[in-house]
Write a protein that holds these residues in place. Structure first.
Motif, PDB file in Angstrom:
ATOM      1  N   SER A 120      33.212  18.692  52.564  1.00  0.00           N
ATOM      2  CA  SER A 120      34.268  19.499  51.930  1.00  0.00           C
ATOM      3  C   SER A 120      33.881  19.844  50.499  1.00  0.00           C
ATOM      4  O   SER A 120      34.217  20.927  50.021  1.00  0.00           O
ATOM      5  CB  SER A 120      35.626  18.799  52.006  1.00  0.00           C
ATOM      6  N   VAL A 121      33.147  18.949  49.813  1.00  0.00           N
ATOM      7  CA  VAL A 121      32.638  19.314  48.485  1.00  0.00           C
ATOM      8  C   VAL A 121      31.715  20.524  48.610  1.00  0.00           C
ATOM      9  O   VAL A 121      31.821  21.488  47.840  1.00  0.00           O
ATOM     10  CB  VAL A 121      31.885  18.126  47.845  1.00  0.00           C
TER      11      VAL A 121
ATOM     12  N   PHE B 275      40.290  21.113  47.762  1.00  0.00           N
ATOM     13  CA  PHE B 275      39.855  19.976  48.569  1.00  0.00           C
ATOM     14  C   PHE B 275      40.662  19.906  49.860  1.00  0.00           C
ATOM     15  O   PHE B 275      40.099  19.744  50.951  1.00  0.00           O
ATOM     16  CB  PHE B 275      39.998  18.668  47.789  1.00  0.00           C
TER      17      PHE B 275
ATOM     18  N   LEU C 119      33.799  14.117  53.571  1.00  0.00           N
ATOM     19  CA  LEU C 119      34.204  14.426  52.187  1.00  0.00           C
ATOM     20  C   LEU C 119      33.100  15.217  51.492  1.00  0.00           C
ATOM     21  O   LEU C 119      33.364  16.200  50.788  1.00  0.00           O
ATOM     22  CB  LEU C 119      34.479  13.134  51.417  1.00  0.00           C
TER      23      LEU C 119
ATOM     24  N   THR D 130      34.774  12.130  45.425  1.00  0.00           N
ATOM     25  CA  THR D 130      34.853  13.538  45.841  1.00  0.00           C
ATOM     26  C   THR D 130      35.710  14.359  44.887  1.00  0.00           C
ATOM     27  O   THR D 130      35.302  15.432  44.431  1.00  0.00           O
ATOM     28  CB  THR D 130      35.458  13.615  47.253  1.00  0.00           C
TER      29      THR D 130
ATOM     30  N   ILE E 148      32.940  20.261  39.071  1.00  0.00           N
ATOM     31  CA  ILE E 148      32.346  21.539  39.475  1.00  0.00           C
ATOM     32  C   ILE E 148      33.291  22.693  39.138  1.00  0.00           C
ATOM     33  O   ILE E 148      32.894  23.710  38.567  1.00  0.00           O
ATOM     34  CB  ILE E 148      32.028  21.529  40.984  1.00  0.00           C
TER      35      ILE E 148
ATOM     36  N   ILE F 204      34.518  17.430  42.607  1.00  0.00           N
ATOM     37  CA  ILE F 204      35.097  18.776  42.744  1.00  0.00           C
ATOM     38  C   ILE F 204      35.706  19.220  41.422  1.00  0.00           C
ATOM     39  O   ILE F 204      35.529  20.359  40.986  1.00  0.00           O
ATOM     40  CB  ILE F 204      36.155  18.808  43.876  1.00  0.00           C
TER      41      ILE F 204
ATOM     42  N   ASN G 286      37.174   1.783  51.295  1.00  0.00           N
ATOM     43  CA  ASN G 286      36.084   2.743  51.469  1.00  0.00           C
ATOM     44  C   ASN G 286      36.562   4.180  51.286  1.00  0.00           C
ATOM     45  O   ASN G 286      35.975   4.971  50.537  1.00  0.00           O
ATOM     46  CB  ASN G 286      35.516   2.529  52.883  1.00  0.00           C
TER      47      ASN G 286
ATOM     48  N   VAL H  66      33.690  23.628  49.136  1.00  0.00           N
ATOM     49  CA  VAL H  66      34.297  24.115  47.886  1.00  0.00           C
ATOM     50  C   VAL H  66      33.244  24.803  47.034  1.00  0.00           C
ATOM     51  O   VAL H  66      33.476  25.884  46.474  1.00  0.00           O
ATOM     52  CB  VAL H  66      34.947  22.941  47.116  1.00  0.00           C
ATOM     53  N   VAL H  67      32.055  24.182  46.946  1.00  0.00           N
ATOM     54  CA  VAL H  67      30.981  24.796  46.159  1.00  0.00           C
ATOM     55  C   VAL H  67      30.608  26.151  46.737  1.00  0.00           C
ATOM     56  O   VAL H  67      30.427  27.133  46.015  1.00  0.00           O
ATOM     57  CB  VAL H  67      29.760  23.852  46.118  1.00  0.00           C
TER      58      VAL H  67
ATOM     59  N   VAL I  33      33.671   9.095  56.765  1.00  0.00           N
ATOM     60  CA  VAL I  33      34.561   9.621  55.712  1.00  0.00           C
ATOM     61  C   VAL I  33      33.714  10.243  54.612  1.00  0.00           C
ATOM     62  O   VAL I  33      33.959  11.383  54.171  1.00  0.00           O
ATOM     63  CB  VAL I  33      35.447   8.494  55.138  1.00  0.00           C
ATOM     64  N   THR I  34      32.707   9.511  54.179  1.00  0.00           N
ATOM     65  CA  THR I  34      31.816  10.008  53.136  1.00  0.00           C
ATOM     66  C   THR I  34      31.200  11.339  53.535  1.00  0.00           C
ATOM     67  O   THR I  34      31.162  12.292  52.746  1.00  0.00           O
ATOM     68  CB  THR I  34      30.678   9.005  52.893  1.00  0.00           C
TER      69      THR I  34
ATOM     70  N   TRP J  63      35.412   6.736  48.168  1.00  0.00           N
ATOM     71  CA  TRP J  63      34.706   8.008  48.345  1.00  0.00           C
ATOM     72  C   TRP J  63      35.593   9.197  48.009  1.00  0.00           C
ATOM     73  O   TRP J  63      35.106  10.212  47.500  1.00  0.00           O
ATOM     74  CB  TRP J  63      34.173   8.126  49.783  1.00  0.00           C
TER      75      TRP J  63
END
Lengths: 249, 183, 78
Positions: free
Chosen positions: A44-45, A102, A41, B42, B49, B46, B34, A48-49, A37-38, B38
């Motif tokens: 996806s960050v 996101f 995720l 996130t 940013i 986002i 969990n 986006v960046v 998951v981390t 996270w």
């Protein structure tokens, strides 16, 4: 359902793709463990960046292709917020843009073969859905005080009907976060599970061409759904925000 | 998928000994903390940013573009106005030139007319003088012719009277001829 | 034995709950069909109502999601 073996040697594991695993080693999953998951995720960050920071870095007056993508996304959501939530909703635009970017990035990353789809998890979408619900409700009470409750008291309806309508409105109001979050997770999960089921049929030589064709078709549909669900999630957020900003219709 | 967990057995209530999912992984409570943890990180990342870097930058680029477009439209408008002014000036110059030309033509015409009139008048006067002179000359010639005729008539009358045997009285002849001539 | 019956009935109930998705399908089709009919009559007004159509789809679909949710609960939570 997942570990049931179908007859004829077909092995269905449509839900295995949603299993959360630790990234390093095979321990138990604690709340802080870096998991797949981390990883997704974080991807996806990065996406986006890439879309909103790296591509438009040229700041050209005449945009390049990459810059146009970022500007189209910006203009699309900005216009949506302005049209649906009204002019005074524009100051919440960064939050809505965060949600949209996101969800879009997570949905499309989840379509990569072998990927883990973060938005297919009810826990993930519920955080966003309930987050929107609580934010909007608190915002409504902060902006309008107790008169925010007039949202449920429809003054346009005949007086005897109003209590019934109020009951219906209250129920539908509290159902909002549930449908809001499960819509996204359900669409994502169902699409990916269906692809997996068709993939299992591909093991049978006789129907494998049909199965592969079906996978292709469902995949194309899923590409569409990935965007539409992000759009729907965002526009519903805007609608709820409008209710908080203008509860008197 | 995930068959490598075989040897370790189930590490969670949601995964069986073969690494397959038990029930729906989405509903497994062991993993939710969990995911939520996270996900919140996130979303916060986002958000920062976007609100600190991406959105202001895109907004400034869009505003700059809008400004450029507005300026360009204003400049184009200005140029258009200048062009219109130039056209107006040109039209005015053209009209002035036309007026000047027609004035000059009119002046020239008037001058020519005046010259012509003067010349005609002079010619008329000359003609009139010549005519008068001629008339005088004709009158003189006529008078002299008349005198000659009278003289000839008197002589002829005297001769005829003398031939006929009469005594020509000069005074009577003159009176008779004059009377005849006047009649 | 009794547990097996309960499980079987729960699965049957889950299957029955999925029929509710048909209703959602009818609803979504109705919304989009009417949108399209209106859009063909007056194409100039169509662009402004696309967002409304999606909101309508989302609300119609929400009820299908409830049937899906009921099915999930019957399968995994009962």
């Amino acid at each position: 359902m997942a570990d049931e073996k179908a007859e004829g040697g077909l092995v269905f594991h449509p839900m295995d793709q949603f299993i959360v695993k630790p990234l390093f080693g095979d321990g138990a999953v604690a709340w802080y463990t870096p998991t797949n998951v981390t990883f997704w995720l974080a991807l996806s960050v990065l996406a986006v960046v890439l879309i909103l920071v790296v591509l438009p870095r040229g700041r050209a007056v005449v945009p390049t292709r990459g810059q146009s993508i970022a500007e189209l996304a910006y203009g699309f959501i900005y216009k949506m917020v302005e049209d649906v939530a009204g002019k005074d909703g524009v100051k919440y635009f960064p939050y809505i843009m965060t949600l949209f970017m996101f969800i879009v990035c997570a949905n499309f990353l989840g379509l990569l073969p072998g990927a883990f789809t973060t938005t297919s998890h009810i826990a993930v979408t519920a955080v966003m859905g309930f987050g929107v619900f609580f934010a909007v409700t608190i915002l409504g009470f902060v902006l309008h005080g107790i008169s925010f409750l007039k949202l449920f008291w429809i003054s346009a309806a005949p007086l005897p009907l109003r209590p019934i309508l109020a009951l219906i409105e209250i129920i539908s109001y509290f159902v909002r976060p549930v449908s809001h979050s499960i819509r996204l997770a359900g669409n994502m999960m169902a699409g990916h599970a269906v692809i997996k089921v068709f993939a299992a049929f591909a093991a049978v030589t006789l129907i494998s061409p049909l199965s592969i064709g079906a996978i292709t078709a469902i995949y194309a549909l899923e590409v569409l759904v990935a965007f539409i669900q992000a759009y729907v999630f965002t526009i519903l957020t805007c609608v709820y925000l409008r209710d908080a900003l203008h509860p008197h219709h | 998928m995930a068959t490598e967990t075989d040897t370790h057995g189930a590490v969670s209530a949601c995964v069986d000994s073969h690494g397959g999912a038990v029930g729906m992984p989405q509903l497994c409570g062991d993993w939710m903390g969990n995911q939520v943890f996270w996900l919140v990180i996130t979303l916060v990342v986002i958000y920062f940013i976007l609100s600190r870097v991406a959105l202001p930058r895109i907004a400034s680029v869009l505003a700059e573009r809008q400004g450029t477009i507005t300026n360009d439209i204003a400049a184009a408008e200005e140029l258009k106005q200048k062009a219109e002014e130039a056209e107006a000036a040109y039209n005015k110059a053209l009209a002035d030139a036309r007026a000047e030309a027609s004035k000059i033509v009119a002046e020239a015409k008037a001058e020519i007319q005046a010259d012509l009139d003067a010349a005609t008048q002079k010619a008329d006067a000359e003609i009139a003088a010549k005519a008068a002179e001629s008339a005088k000359a004709i009158a003189a010639i006529q008078a002299s012719a008349m005198e000659s005729i009278e003289a000839v008539a008197k002589d002829t009358t005297g001769e005829i009277v003398g031939v006929l045997g009469g005594k020509a009285d000069a005074k009577a002849i003159t009176a008779a001829v004059t009377a005849e001539m006047k009649g | 034995m009794e547990e097996a019956i309960v499980t079987g009935l729960a699965y049957a109930g889950a299957g029955l709950a999925c029929t509710g998705m048909g209703g959602a399908a009818v609803g979504v089709g109705h919304v989009v069909g009417n949108y399209l009919a209106g859009a063909l009559r007056n194409p100039s007004a169509a662009a402004g109502q696309t967002a409304t159509m999606f909101i309508g789809i989302a609300f119609a679909e929400a009820l299908g999601i409830f049937s899906f949710l009921v099915a999930l609960l019957l399968m995994f939570a009962v």
